[in-house]
Design an enzyme around this catalytic site. Structure first.
Site, PDB file in Angstrom:
ATOM      1  CB  CYS A   1      -2.096  -5.493   3.939  1.00 65.39           C
ATOM      2  SG  CYS A   1      -2.922  -5.551   2.330  1.00 65.39           S
TER       3      CYS A   1
ATOM      4  CG  MET B   1       3.448   2.049  -1.373  1.00 61.53           C
ATOM      5  SD  MET B   1       3.858   3.606  -2.211  1.00 61.53           S
ATOM      6  CE  MET B   1       5.664   3.465  -2.301  1.00 61.53           C
TER       7      MET B   1
END
Length: 319
Positions: free
Chosen positions: A99, A9
């Site tokens: 991403c 993350m």
């Protein structure tokens, strides 16, 4: 028991928070934030800065293996950087094709490559050639850029290039993080490849975990923001007896102490508040603490408030 994995993350779960979450427990392994690869060979210290776990046999302090993720679009430099990474003995190597950040995508990184399955294959095959078979080699992808039309093709390209397992986040780049995750599409991808698939996306509760398994056909699940919002989630899924806020509270104190060492004081409070803002989704006590700290700017004043609340003690600060 199914494997429960901690997702990478960017901008949220750095080594400090990974350390807290894995100390609370329940995760088989995880992936660190991505290492951005451009047209250069990165020094070892870059990998060690982003994934300090490499200095501890690629494990968090509590012993959870942490794999390292590479992001880039040049097959040659991705392979050469993977070769450098392998020399640091990571718990695994992962490739980022998921991403959705505009700054990353503008430089042909992450989910921006999902319109080029041939390039996905070329990058992955080049990295496969330098990653020894005894080091787990995975890739993480989204379902596409604007739609899911090439999801299966992309997954097949990655599988054919030699990855051991594929992780699929059930959203497109355009979806961002908006619910719902497209779990049914993960099932379609799973059925089209002959390597294990790990499902990811929109798992916040034990019920979500079970529903994701059922819809995707995947036994293994990777949890991202749901892990940050409920650090006890993995253990709840495993059926363990867990406490509540009192079991998370020491981690809040440890996180603050880590932040103090890692970032400049001006940014320390923001990092803690970011986590508390997510914790309050599940814990009313986090809401109380968030509201208490929200107007406080100076790091020393935040620390004083944590002391007054009993989250920190003078002994811990002096240690």
């Amino acid at each position: 028991m199914s494997r429960i994995l901690l997702a990478p993350m960017e901008g949220l779960a750095d080594d400090l928070l990974r350390g807290v979450l894995t100390d609370i427990g329940g995760y088989d392994w995880g992936i660190c934030e991505f290492v951005r690869v451009s047209n250069t060979l990165l020094p070892a210290k870059t990998y060690e800065r982003i994934c300090p776990e490499l200095l501890n046999a690629s494990r968090t302090a509590s012993g959870t293996p942490m794999r390292v993720q590479l992001l880039g679009s040049d097959p040659h430099f991705m392979a050469e950087n993977a070769r450098r990474l392998v020399s640091l003995k990571p718990a695994g190597v992962d490739l980022n094709f998921g991403c959705p950040a505009p700054t990353v995508n503008r430089h042909r990184g992450g989910a921006a490559l999902l319109g080029e399955p041939e390039l996905l294959h070329e990058i992955t095959a080049a990295v496969r050639a330098v990653v020894p078979v005894d080091i787990p080699f995975t890739a993480k992808m989204r379902l596409g850029i604007d739609d899911t039309s090439r999801a299966v093709e992309n997954a097949q390209a990655l599988a054919a290039a030699g990855i051991d397992e594929l992780i699929v986040h059930g959203r497109t780049k355009a979806d961002g993080y908006r619910p719902p995750a497209r779990w049914a599409w993960i099932d379609k991808v799973r059925a089209a490849i002959d390597i294990p698939l790990i499902a990811n996306g929109e798992v916040w509760t034990v019920e979500d975990f079970r529903n994701c398994q059922q819809v995707t056909g995947c036994a293994d699940i990777m949890i991202g923001r749901g892990a940050v919002a409920d650090p006890l989630l993995a253990r709840k899924v495993r059926g363990e007896a867990v406490g509540g806020w009192e079991e998370i509270l020491p981690g809040v104190g440890n996180y603050w102490l880590g932040i103090k060492r890692k970032v400049v004081p001006f940014h320390a409070g923001g990092r803690l508040k970011q986590w508390l803002a997510m914790l309050r989704r599940n814990y009313p006590e986090a809401e109380v603490l968030y509201q208490l700290l929200r107007p406080i700017k100076a790091a020393e004043d935040i620390e004083a408030a944590l002391l007054a609340a009993g989250i920190l003690s003078p002994e811990r600060l002096a240690a």
